[in-house]
Write a protein that holds these residues in place. Sequence first.
Motif, mmCIF file in Angstrom:
data_model
loop_
_atom_site.group_PDB
_atom_site.id
_atom_site.type_symbol
_atom_site.label_atom_id
_atom_site.label_comp_id
_atom_site.label_asym_id
_atom_site.label_seq_id
_atom_site.Cartn_x
_atom_site.Cartn_y
_atom_site.Cartn_z
ATOM 1 N N ASP A 1 0.825 -1.216 0.000
ATOM 2 C CA ASP A 1 0.000 0.000 0.000
ATOM 3 C C ASP A 1 0.856 1.263 0.000
ATOM 4 O O ASP A 1 0.512 2.266 0.627
ATOM 5 N N THR B 1 0.175 5.508 0.756
ATOM 6 C CA THR B 1 -0.997 5.833 1.577
ATOM 7 C C THR B 1 -0.629 6.091 3.032
ATOM 8 O O THR B 1 -1.451 6.590 3.782
ATOM 9 N N ASP C 1 -0.276 1.351 -4.078
ATOM 10 C CA ASP C 1 -1.636 1.131 -3.611
ATOM 11 C C ASP C 1 -2.646 1.273 -4.749
ATOM 12 O O ASP C 1 -2.515 2.133 -5.616
ATOM 13 N N SER D 1 -5.449 2.570 -4.793
ATOM 14 C CA SER D 1 -6.139 3.861 -4.867
ATOM 15 C C SER D 1 -5.510 4.772 -5.917
ATOM 16 O O SER D 1 -6.181 5.659 -6.447
ATOM 17 N N ASP E 1 -3.109 11.039 -10.303
ATOM 18 C CA ASP E 1 -2.780 9.640 -10.024
ATOM 19 C C ASP E 1 -1.682 9.152 -10.950
ATOM 20 O O ASP E 1 -0.765 8.445 -10.521
#
Length: 183
Positions: free
Chosen positions: A85, A88, A107, A109, A120
Amino acid sequence: TACTQAQSWCKLGYGPLRMSVNLSARQFRQPDFAGHVRKIFEDTGFDPHCLELEVTESMLMHNIEENIITLNELKAMGISIAVDDFGTGYSSLSYLKRLPIDTLKIDRSFVGEVTENCDDAAIVEAIISMAQSLSLKVIAEGVEKSEQRDFLELQQCDEMQGYLFSHPVPAGQFVELLKKSRD
């Protein structure tokens, strides 16, 4: 359990396989964690070079000096260490260079909208570039679309995981996947 399962697949001729195991903070912080892991290898016969332990950024930043000692003990056995991850947590980049790690796992996300969201995309590109500069492997989590895969391949991401490749499957079904890949 993971080492026992992987060892059984190896005995069936499907190996050597790398087994990744997510660690909880409770597991990682238990006294003599490295000794417990060493005992697992003795009990199962599993090759430590085939094990990758995944820890989160936030787990590592708590008691950092003690964690570095534990990670070094694990690395001395041949175990690979991945930061799960990544991006984050609240890690310090100054510690990142001191940690004996092998892999950063981006991650999901950030991966989910990597082709639609320029922020992103920039973050993913930066993580991959930084990891490559530090001679770390990069794995992108949560790859569900071919467009995401294509973007990540273009950025030279080392590995990807997600539903585009397979949903999680029980051990018995995984053997079927191993058979197909061998054929």
